[in-house]
Design an enzyme around this catalytic site. Structure first.
Site, PDB file in Angstrom:
ATOM      1  N   HIS A 152     -16.843  29.482  22.515  1.00 21.15           N
ATOM      2  CA  HIS A 152     -18.246  29.537  22.098  1.00 21.15           C
ATOM      3  C   HIS A 152     -19.152  30.117  23.177  1.00 21.15           C
ATOM      4  O   HIS A 152     -20.135  30.792  22.873  1.00 21.15           O
ATOM      5  CB  HIS A 152     -18.722  28.166  21.616  1.00 21.15           C
ATOM      6  CG  HIS A 152     -18.263  27.902  20.218  1.00 21.15           C
ATOM      7  ND1 HIS A 152     -17.111  27.204  19.940  1.00 21.15           N
ATOM      8  CD2 HIS A 152     -18.758  28.326  19.025  1.00 21.15           C
ATOM      9  CE1 HIS A 152     -16.936  27.196  18.627  1.00 21.15           C
ATOM     10  NE2 HIS A 152     -17.916  27.855  18.043  1.00 21.15           N
ATOM     11  N   ASP A 201     -11.331  30.172  14.092  1.00 17.69           N
ATOM     12  CA  ASP A 201     -10.508  28.966  13.969  1.00 17.69           C
ATOM     13  C   ASP A 201      -9.290  29.206  13.101  1.00 17.69           C
ATOM     14  O   ASP A 201      -8.229  28.620  13.341  1.00 17.69           O
ATOM     15  CB  ASP A 201     -11.343  27.807  13.406  1.00 17.69           C
ATOM     16  CG  ASP A 201     -12.167  27.156  14.499  1.00 17.69           C
ATOM     17  OD1 ASP A 201     -11.603  26.880  15.573  1.00 17.69           O
ATOM     18  OD2 ASP A 201     -13.367  26.943  14.295  1.00 17.69           O
ATOM     19  N   CYS A 222     -17.147  35.635   8.942  1.00 12.23           N
ATOM     20  CA  CYS A 222     -18.130  35.424  10.012  1.00 12.23           C
ATOM     21  C   CYS A 222     -17.460  35.136  11.348  1.00 12.23           C
ATOM     22  O   CYS A 222     -18.132  34.780  12.313  1.00 12.23           O
ATOM     23  CB  CYS A 222     -19.114  34.322   9.641  1.00 12.23           C
ATOM     24  SG  CYS A 222     -18.345  32.757   9.278  1.00 12.23           S
ATOM     25  N   GLU A 280     -11.369  28.085   7.414  1.00 12.06           N
ATOM     26  CA  GLU A 280     -10.939  28.256   8.804  1.00 12.06           C
ATOM     27  C   GLU A 280      -9.789  27.322   9.147  1.00 12.06           C
ATOM     28  O   GLU A 280      -9.254  27.360  10.259  1.00 12.06           O
ATOM     29  CB  GLU A 280     -12.117  28.047   9.756  1.00 12.06           C
ATOM     30  CG  GLU A 280     -12.872  26.751   9.549  1.00 12.06           C
ATOM     31  CD  GLU A 280     -14.114  26.623  10.440  1.00 12.06           C
ATOM     32  OE1 GLU A 280     -14.274  27.418  11.384  1.00 12.06           O
ATOM     33  OE2 GLU A 280     -14.923  25.712  10.178  1.00 12.06           O
TER      34      GLU A 280
END
Ligand code: PEP
Ligand code: MG
Length: 597
Positions: free
Chosen positions: A197, A465, A512, A441
């Protein structure tokens, strides 16, 4: 220190940055880790022993004072601390770690204390299990005596100066989101991966970054002049005047290129050469990024990672309904009539796990994360749902649920959402029906997508993920970063399956995850039937321009060929070859004045 040293790692956020190094030690989960030269190890063990002795003496003095002030039963706590600090069973494994792993004492203390405490907690004797917390306290006291972190700032807001480059072992998501963008121009870390992240946030903020740089903390000192080449993943320490001039020139060129592409990205939906509409939306973490969404011409927001509202706030309280409502309402209003997909809290995993989950998890990425954590904390979740519903009348809001593993979870969320909506309507709020979607995910959700579809209004493929869980490769672990392959045949098959099922059910599906922002993968995703994408705002102009230059029929042919291959290497070779051909064809078209160029 030598001049002109260069280091390299994984490039995660493009651009050139020039600035002064600031060593950053996260206080959140771990101690700073520094690799040592072999020659320095004996001195480190001595430093550790002196720190342990000083900590033990402090505990003994504290015990004496507490005995007088509060009584012997309280003093016993600190006597026990002192005993730990002199116990070879505790000290020897720490020394062994310093020697065997060539690491600094603070890190060895944190790691050894944590594994010792975990073993104590698992013992059947409840009395000993409860002492695990005391041992952690001992670890913190010991680290304080070792002078952990020196004078390094404790909070991001306390960083002083300008053109700073953060140099860290690893940057946590909550550190990254608090980076002061007016002072920090780049970051570097010893650990991490392209889809950690912190790396995603660096790209969103437009801050050049390189991660997974071996021995970074041993090679860079506070105040060193650094250049980051965020495209190639190279860092220069104390560069010569010539190198500096070269990079300043490149900085100028890149800024000009970005301005040109940005001017073409006007917020209008783009079409492929054969007329297929492609939506390119933005991923954001903070409401302050709404300006970037408009500036970079995105077709709305495809993913608002709402957990960063909590992670960027001080303190451990969740933002209340009013605070959340203000953020969601402003976002949907300012972007209307563009759609805004807000994902409910995806906390846990590597995002604030210990504080929120309330317990130490051995493997938090497979633990209480995303929607599972929301079910464990229904008040937190319902507060968020109410704030979202109240914001819905201001624009085109859609609600997205993270880490869904099966249809039962979506049904449970929908029931909660409807209860909150009905209660608000009874209180005379005008609440429209808000589309509800699931992130795909977790592999189980991708495999059972046909069963999920009747219960959702849309899907969003979270490939970061999905790759991590399908290939069993930690997305933030640099030692396996080579195995993190968006082009793995298993991933292509799962995406194809989801795209096809969504098409049959006539429901929208977007991608995304970070692979959407890489033209080579974008091409194969278009070929697999994806028409909606979401990515860091700064990538939007490049991918819109790319979408205009491809044909969806050609892309479908390439995707079909890719699906027939059996290894990631074969897929990579095919996609690189096709991308090269596309570039040649685009060049020819622009020379003949036909189509986009
Ligand atoms: C993903 O997993 O691909 C995703 C978009 O969500 P996040 O990166 O926040 O986990
Ligand atoms: Mg995810």
């Amino acid at each position: 220190m030598k001049r002109g040293l260069s280091l390299s790692g994984i490039p995660v956020s493009p651009g050139v940055a020039v600035g002064k190094a600031v060593l950053w030690f996260s206080r959140e989960d771990t101690a700073p880790k520094r690799s040592l030269e072999k020659a320095d190890i004996a001195r480190e063990v001595e430093r550790f022993r002196a720190g342990a002795e000083a900590a033990a003496r402090e505990m003994e003095t504290t015990a004496e004072q507490v005995a007088i002030r509060l009584g012997p039963e309280y003093a016993a706590i600190f006597q026990a601390h002192a005993l730990f600090l002199r116990d070879r069973a505790y000290l020897a494994p720490i020394e062994r770690r310093i020697e065997a792993e060539s690491v600094n004492a603070e890190w060895a203390v944190a790691a050894a204390t944590e594994s010792f405490a975990a073993r104590m907690r698992d013992l059947p004797d409840e009395h000993i299990a409860l002492r695990a917390a005391d041992l952690r306290d001992v670890g913190v006291i010991l680290r304080r005596h070792l002078g952990e972190g020196g004078d390094a700032p404790v909070k991001m807001e306390d960083l002083e100066g300008e053109s700073l480059i953060l140099v860290a072992d690893e940057l946590t998501p909550s550190d990254a989101v608090k980076i002061p963008r007016d002072r920090v121009v780049g970051f570097l870390s010893e650990r991490g991966g392209k889809t950690s992240h912190a790396s995603i946030i660096a790209r969103s903020f437009g801050i050049p970054a390189v991660v997974a740089i071996p021995r970074l903390l041993a090679c860079v000192a506070d105040g060193d002049l650094l250049i980051i080449d965020g495209r190639e993943g190279v860092v220069w320490r104390e560069p010569s005047e010539d190198v500096l001039a070269l990079f300043r020139e490149r900085q100028e060129q890149e800024a000009t290129q970005e301005r040109t592409l940005k001017a073409k990205s006007t917020g209008k939906t783009v079409e492929t050469l054969d007329g297929e509409a492609i939506f390119v939306r933005a991923n954001i973490e903070l409401v302050s990024e709404v300006r970037d969404v408009l500036d970079y011409g995105a077709d709305g927001v495809g993913l608002f990672r709402s957990e960063f509202i909590y992670l960027s706030s001080e303190g451990e309280e969740f933002p209340d309904e009013k605070t959340q409502f203000a953020i969601y309402e402003q976002t949907v209003r300012e972007l209307a009539p563009r759609p805004v997909v807000i994902r409910t809290y995806d906390l846990g995993g590597k995002k604030g796990a210990r504080t929120i989950v309330g317990a130490e998890e051995i493997n938090p990425v497979l633990g209480l994360r995303g929607v599972r954590l929301c079910f464990k904390k229904p008040e937190m979740f319902r507060t968020q749902l109410r704030a979202l519903l109240k914001a819905a009348p201001s624009g085109e809001l859609r609600i997205l649920i993270p880490m869904v593993s099966g249809v039962e979870e979506i049904r449970r969320v929908r029931a909660m959402l409807e209860e909150e909506r009905d209660a608000l309507r009874q209180d005379r709020f005008e609440i429209p029906d808000v589309p509800l979607g699931a992130m795909i995910e977790v592999p189980s959700a991708a495999i059972t997508v046909d069963m999920l579809l009747p219960d959702v209004d849309f899907l969003a493929l979270g490939t970061n993920d999905l790759i991590q869980y399908t290939l069993a490769v930690d997305r933030a672990n640099e030692t396996v970063s080579e195995l993190f392959c968006p082009h793995h045949p298993a991933i292509l098959r799962l995406v194809a399956r989801v795209a096809e099922a969504a098409r049959k059910a006539d429901k929208p599906v977007s991608v995304c995850g970070e692979m959407a922002a890489d033209p080579i993968f974008f091409l194969v995703l278009v070929g697999l039937g994806i028409r909606e994408f979401s990515m860091g705002p700064r990538s939007v102009p490049v991918l819109k321009e790319f979408a205009r230059s491809i044909s969806s029929a050609e892309a479908a042919k390439i995707a079909r060929a890719a699906l027939s291959l059996s290894t990631p290497e074969e897929v990579a070779a095919l996609l690189n070859r096709e991308a090269h051909n596309l570039l040649v064809a685009a060049g020819a078209r622009s020379r003949s004045g036909e189509g986009p160029g």
